[in-house]
Write a protein that holds these residues in place. Structure first.
Motif, PDB file in Angstrom:
ATOM      1  N   HIS A   1      30.408  52.876  38.987  1.00 33.69           N
ATOM      2  CA  HIS A   1      29.171  52.199  38.548  1.00 33.69           C
ATOM      3  C   HIS A   1      29.513  50.989  37.674  1.00 33.69           C
ATOM      4  N   TRP A   2      30.526  51.107  36.844  1.00 26.86           N
ATOM      5  CA  TRP A   2      30.955  49.981  36.008  1.00 26.86           C
ATOM      6  C   TRP A   2      31.360  48.805  36.881  1.00 26.86           C
ATOM      7  N   ARG A   3      32.131  49.072  37.938  1.00 27.06           N
ATOM      8  CA  ARG A   3      32.557  48.005  38.833  1.00 27.06           C
ATOM      9  C   ARG A   3      31.361  47.362  39.545  1.00 27.06           C
ATOM     10  N   GLU A   4      30.325  48.168  39.762  1.00 21.54           N
ATOM     11  CA  GLU A   4      29.110  47.639  40.398  1.00 21.54           C
ATOM     12  C   GLU A   4      28.197  46.927  39.399  1.00 21.54           C
ATOM     13  N   ARG A   5      28.599  46.884  38.126  1.00 19.48           N
ATOM     14  CA  ARG A   5      27.827  46.296  37.024  1.00 19.48           C
ATOM     15  C   ARG A   5      26.516  47.034  36.764  1.00 19.48           C
ATOM     16  N   ASP A   6      26.524  48.317  37.091  1.00 16.37           N
ATOM     17  CA  ASP A   6      25.385  49.181  36.770  1.00 16.37           C
ATOM     18  C   ASP A   6      25.741  49.916  35.476  1.00 16.37           C
ATOM     19  N   ASP A   7      25.589  49.203  34.343  1.00  7.64           N
ATOM     20  CA  ASP A   7      26.069  49.734  33.068  1.00  7.64           C
ATOM     21  C   ASP A   7      25.322  50.984  32.628  1.00  7.64           C
ATOM     22  N   LEU A   8      24.024  51.068  32.929  1.00  3.28           N
ATOM     23  CA  LEU A   8      23.234  52.218  32.486  1.00  3.28           C
ATOM     24  C   LEU A   8      23.763  53.502  33.118  1.00  3.28           C
ATOM     25  N   ARG A   9      23.931  53.481  34.439  1.00  2.75           N
ATOM     26  CA  ARG A   9      24.427  54.687  35.114  1.00  2.75           C
ATOM     27  C   ARG A   9      25.881  54.964  34.742  1.00  2.75           C
TER      28      ARG A   9
ATOM     29  N   GLU B   1      31.647  40.610  41.948  1.00  6.28           N
ATOM     30  CA  GLU B   1      32.390  39.390  41.623  1.00  6.28           C
ATOM     31  C   GLU B   1      32.435  38.408  42.789  1.00  6.28           C
ATOM     32  N   ALA B   2      32.123  38.904  43.997  1.00  4.85           N
ATOM     33  CA  ALA B   2      32.083  38.001  45.151  1.00  4.85           C
ATOM     34  C   ALA B   2      31.061  36.888  44.928  1.00  4.85           C
ATOM     35  N   ASP B   3      29.916  37.210  44.314  1.00  7.44           N
ATOM     36  CA  ASP B   3      28.901  36.179  44.047  1.00  7.44           C
ATOM     37  C   ASP B   3      29.432  35.138  43.064  1.00  7.44           C
TER      38      ASP B   3
ATOM     39  N   VAL C   1      38.936  39.371  48.861  1.00  5.26           N
ATOM     40  CA  VAL C   1      39.151  40.739  48.361  1.00  5.26           C
ATOM     41  C   VAL C   1      37.854  41.322  47.809  1.00  5.26           C
ATOM     42  N   TYR C   2      37.119  40.531  47.036  1.00  2.00           N
ATOM     43  CA  TYR C   2      35.870  41.032  46.457  1.00  2.00           C
ATOM     44  C   TYR C   2      34.868  41.430  47.544  1.00  2.00           C
ATOM     45  N   VAL C   3      34.798  40.631  48.605  1.00  2.00           N
ATOM     46  CA  VAL C   3      33.889  40.961  49.706  1.00  2.00           C
ATOM     47  C   VAL C   3      34.331  42.250  50.383  1.00  2.00           C
TER      48      VAL C   3
END
Length: 759
Positions: free
Chosen positions: A562-570, A749-751, A741-743
Motif C-alpha cells: 500500500h505504501w508503494r501505491e501511495r495509499d498511506d491510510l491503508r 511513479e510512472a506518472d 520499470v515503473y509501468v
C-alpha cells in the motif's frame, strides 16, 4: 577513467563468476568501491586489478597499458579481449569423424544453426565440443555450453525459459534485466547475440519445441545442437547425422584410448569393435578396462566380451563385472542423484561412506571411464551409463535410502551454512541437526554458490517424488541466501513445489512461512500482483491457525505494498496491526522494522516529529539487537525525512552512515538505497557531478541485486541530475528507463516520469 578498462574489468568479473559480495570478501575492497571501478567512475589501484584477475584466473599483465592509460586520461594502445568460455574440456585424443567434423565446420561458416543427431553414445557431444573449440577464433566474443538434459534419466528436460535465463546470465546480463516471459527472454537473447560473434553448444536437446526459443536471430553467432532426434522442424538448421564409427575410425579410437600397441595387428580387434557396436562411449569403456591390465591381450578382452550379452548394454554391463562391491555400489547410486553433478562430500552421503572412501571410489570409476570429472572434484555420468546405473540401483531397492541420505546431507549442510551467514533469523527456520562447521563465513557462501543449482533441483525433485519434508526444509532453509543474493527467478519454482509439499503434509505453519517467503521473492522482482495474493493468503491462513507471527509478517508486507501505491491510510492501518502482533509475540527485530515503516508513512504525511520519534526508537532497537543492516535501513529512512524537511546536508550524513552500515553485508539493495539517497541529497545541494556518480553506483548495486524498483529509482535520479546539468539526451534516456520499470511494476511513479518527459 578509460571505459575500455572498465569494460575489461567487467568481463574479467563475468569470467570469474563471482558476485560483488564475494569479491569484497576476497579482495578486502568495499562493494561500493568495486561498483565504481566496474562502472568506470574511478580508477582502481593496480592491486585491485591484479586481485580481480587472480580470482578469474586471468593474466593481469596485458591490462597494465590500459590501467596506465586510464590513470592518464584517454586510452591508448590496443584493447584486450576477455571472453566467456564455458565449453567443456576438448578431448586431446579426438579421433575419426573427419568427414562429419568438416561438415560441421563448413556449415558453421555459412549457417547460424547446425543440428547434430545420432543415437546415444555415438559421440555427438564430443564432436560438437571439439568443433566449438576449433571455431573459437572465428567466434571470439563468447563460447557457451548448456546441457538441456533432453534424455537424462531421472531429470526433466530444462524448460526454455530456464535455459534462456542461464544463457543470458552467462553473457553477463544482470538478473534484474532478465524478463519473466519466455518470449521476452528469447527476444533479449537474440538481441544480445546479435551484438556478438559467439558459438553456443546446446547439448542433449529433447526436441524442436525445447530449442526453438534459444536460436539466434540476426548477427553472426552460431549455435551447435545435439539431439538423439532429427530436428526436421527447425527449417534453417543444417543437419549432420552421426552413425556408428566405421571400422578404421573405431580401430583408431580404440587404439588411442588404450594408449599402447596391444591393439595393433590383432586378429581379435574386429570382434572387439563389433561387440562394442562401434560406439565411441562403449569403445572408451572397454579400452579403459584393458588399459589397467597390462597382462591382457586383445584376445583376453574379446573372450570377456563373448561371455556377456551382445549390444551396448551388454558391453557396458561387462565393464561393471570387474568392479569390486564398493565401486559397483557407488556407480549404481550415482545414477540416482538429481542435479547437475555431485561433490565428493555429497557422494559420500549418498553412499554412506567416508569422504576419503568416496574420493577413492570415484577416482576408480573415472579411471574406468564410467564417471566423468570435467570439473575437479565434481562428478557426473554419461546418460547411457546413468540409465544403466539407475536401473541397477532400482532393481536392488537402493533408491529410497540413498536419496534420503543425500537430501539429509543437503539439508544439514545448507542449514549450517545459512545459520552461519544469517544468524539473526535462525529461530525462524526449521531446526535441523548441524553438519560439519565451516571455518569462515566465506567458505559457507562458497559452498552455497557452488551447490545452488543442485540444491534447488534437489528440493524440487523431493517435492515431486515423495520427499515432501525435505522439500519444505530446503526451501525454508535456503530462503535468506536465495533472497539476499537475488536468485529469485531460478528459485520461485522451488517455492511453488514446496508449498504443494507443505499442503500435502498438512503443515499449515510451514505453508504460512513459504507463502510469506514466495511473497517476498515476487515483490523483489516487481511482481506485486503475485506478491499481494501470497500475502493475503498467508494472512488469512495465519489467522485461521493462530499463527500471530505469520499474520504480522503478511500484514507488514501488505502495508509495504500500500505504501508503494501511495495509499498511506491503508498502509498505516496494516503497519499498526502488524506492530501490535509483533509486540504480542515479542519479535523485537520485526517491531523495529515496522517502526521504520511507520516513520516513513508519518513523514510523507508531514508529521515529521512523529516520524523521527518512531525512527529513533527503531534505530535504538536495532543497535541493541546488534543488526547493522537494520540500522542502515533506518538511517536511510531518517535521510528521507530530512529531505522532506528541506535539510539535504543532514540527509546526506544519514545516508552516508546508512552506506557504512550496509557495507560488508549481503544486502546490495540496502547499499543501492543509501547511494540513491546520497545522490538525491547531493542534487539538492547543487552538487550534480557527485549526484551522477552516486546514482550510477546505486544503479550498479541494484542491477547486482536484481532489484527493479531500486534500478528505477537510480534511473530517475540520473535523469533529474543530467537535466540539471543540461544533458537532456541523457536525462531522457534515464527517464525512459525509469518509466519502463515503473509501468511494468504498476507503480504511481510512472506518472511522475511521464510528467518529467513531457516537461
Amino acid at each position: 577513467m578509460s571505459e575500455d578498462l572498465a569494460r575489461r574489468l567487467r568481463q574479467i568479473r563475468e569470467t570469474g563468476g563471482r558476485s560483488l559480495r564475494d569479491l569484497e570478501r576476497s579482495l578486502h575492497v568495499s562493494s561500493s568501491s568495486l561498483s565504481r571501478y566496474l562502472t568506470g567512475q574511478a580508477v582502481p589501484p593496480w592491486s585491485v586489478v591484479v586481485g580481480l584477475c587472480q580470482v578469474a584466473g586471468v593474466d593481469p599483465r596485458p591490462l597494465r597499458p590500459l590501467w596506465e592509460a586510464g590513470k592518464r586520461g584517454p586510452r591508448v594502445g590496443p584493447a584486450v579481449t576477455v571472453t566467456r568460455n564455458d565449453l567443456p574440456y576438448d578431448i586431446s585424443t579426438f579421433t575419426g569423424r573427419q568427414e562429419e567434423l568438416a561438415a560441421v565446420l563448413t556449415a558453421a561458416r555459412a549457417e547460424r544453426v547446425v543440428a547434430i543427431d545420432g543415437m546415444g553414445g555415438v559421440g555427438k557431444t564430443t564432436l560438437a565440443v571439439h568443433a566449438a573449440h576449433r571455431l573459437t577464433s572465428d567466434y571470439p566474443d563468447a563460447q557457451l555450453y548448456l546441457d538441456l538434459h533432453g534424455f537424462t534419466p531421472g531429470r526433466d528436460p530444462v524448460e526454455p525459459a530456464e535455459a534462456l535465463r542461464i544463457l543470458l546470465a552467462a553473457l553477463g546480463v544482470p538478473s534484474g534485466r532478465i524478463p519473466e516471459a519466455v518470449e521476452e527472454r528469447a527476444a533479449l537473447w537474440r538481441s544480445e547475440l546479435a551484438m556478438r560473434r559467439a558459438v553456443v553448444v546446446l547439448d542433449n536437446v529433447a526436441g524442436q519445441a525445447q530449442v526453438r526459443p534459444l536460436l539466434p536471430g540476426a548477427g553472426s553467432s552460431i549455435v551447435l545442437i545435439t539431439s538423439r532426434r532429427r530436428l526436421v522442424g527447425l527449417g534453417d538448421a543444417h543437419p549432420v547425422s552421426l552413425d556408428v564409427l566405421g571400422p578404421r575410425e573405431a580401430a583408431d579410437l580404440f587404439g588411442a584410448a588404450l594408449g599402447d600397441a596391444r591393439a595393433q595387428d590383432s586378429p581379435a580387434l574386429e570382434e572387439v569393435l563389433r561387440r562394442c557396436g562401434h560406439l565411441p562411449l562403449v569403445l572408451g569403456v572397454a579400452a579403459a578396462r584393458m588399459r589397467h591390465r597390462p597382462a591382457w591381450t586383445l584376445e583376453t578382452l574379446a573372450e570377456y566380451l563373448r561371455e556377456g550379452d551382445l549390444g551396448t548394454a551388454g558391453v557396458l554391463s561387462m565393464s561393471l563385472r570387474d568392479l569390486d562391491d564398493g565401486q559397483h555400489r557407488m556407480f549404481r547410486l550415482l545414477g540416482l542423484a538429481p542435479g547437475v553433478d555431485l561433490s565428493v562430500h555429497a557422494a559420500a552421503a549418498l553412499a554412506e561412506v567416508s569422504v576419503s572412501t568416496a574420493r577413492r571410489l570415484l577416482d576408480d570409476l573415472v579411471d574406468a571411464s564410467l564417471v566423468l570429472e570435467n570439473v575437479p572434484g565434481r562428478y557426473h555420468q554419461h546418460d547411457l551409463l546413468r540409465e544403466l546405473a539407475r536401473g541397477a540401483a532400482e532393481e536392488r531397492d537402493e533408491k529410497r535410502g540413498a536419496l534420503t541420505r543425500l537430501l539429509d546431507h543437503y539439508v544439514r549442510v545448507a542449514a549450517t551454512a545459512t545459520n552461519l551467514l544469517y544468524p539473526s533469523g535462525a529461530h525462524l527456520r526449521p531446526a535441523v541437526p548441524a553438519g560439519e562447521p565451516f571455518a569462515r563465513p566465506a567458505d559457507a557462501l562458497r559452498w552455497l554458490d557452488g551447490e545452488r543449482a543442485n540444491l534447488v533441483t534437489a528440493g524440487t525433485y523431493a517435492a515431486e517424488h515423495g520427499w515432501p519434508e525435505h522439500a519444505v526444509l530446503l526451501a525454508r532453509t535456503l530462503y535468506p541466501y536465495l533472497d539476499g543474493h537475488a536468485h529469485h527467478a531460478e528459485s520461485l519454482p522451488l517455492y511453488g513445489r514446496a508449498l504443494e509439499a507443505a499442503r500435502h503434509l498438512g503443515d499449515r505453519g510451514g505453508e504460512v512461512h513459504l507463502l510469506n517467503e514466495r511473497m517476498s521473492m515476487n515483490a523483489r522482482q516487481g511482481r506485486y500482483d503475485h506478491a499481494h495474493d501470497d500475502a493475503k493468503h498467508a494472512r488469512d491462513l495465519a489467522r485461521e491457525i493462530g499463527d500471530r507471527y505469520g499474520e504480522a509478517r503478511a500484514l507488514n508486507a501488505l502495508g509495504d505494498m500500500h505504501w508503494r501505491e501511495r495509499d498511506d491510510l491503508r498502509a498505516e492501518e496494516r503497519f499498526h496491526a502488524a506492530l501490535e502482533l509483533f509486540r504480542e509475540v515479542d519479535a523485537g527485530t520485526d517491531v523495529a522494522i515496522v517502526l521504520g515503516n511507520l516513520g516513513l508513512v508519518a513523514g510523507r504525511q508531514g508529521r515529521y516529529d512523529e516520524a523521527e520519534r518512531a525512527l529513533r526508537q527503531a534505530l535504538a532497537d536495532f543497535a541493541a539487537i546488534g543488526l547493522p543492516g537494520g540500522q542502515g535501513t533506518i538511517r536511510a529512512n531518517l535521510g528521507q525525512i530530512c529531505l522532506w524537511r528541506g535539510r539535504p546536508a543532514e540527509a546526506l550524513e544519514h545516508y552516508r552512515q546508512a552506506l557504512e552500515h550496509h557495507r560488508g553485508l549481503d544486502y546490495p539493495s540496502g547499499e543501492a538505497d543509501a547511494l540513491n539517497g546520497m545522490g538525491t541529497a547531493a542534487r539538492h545541494l547543487g552538487e550534480m557531478t557527485q549526484a551522477v556518480e552516486d546514482h550510477r553506483a546505486a544503479l550498479a548495486m541494484a542491477v547486482e541485486a536484481g532489484d527493479p524498483a531500486r534500478q528505477a529509482a537510480a534511473h530517475e535520479g540520473l535523469a533529474r541530475a543530467h537535466r540539471e546539468r543540461g544533458e537532456r539526451d541523457l536525462a531522457r534516456e534515464h527517464a525512459t528507463g525509469a518509466l519502463d520499470v515503473y509501468v511494468r511494476m504498476g507503480l504511481p511513479e510512472a506518472d511522475d516520469m511521464r510528467a518529467f518527459l513531457a516537461g
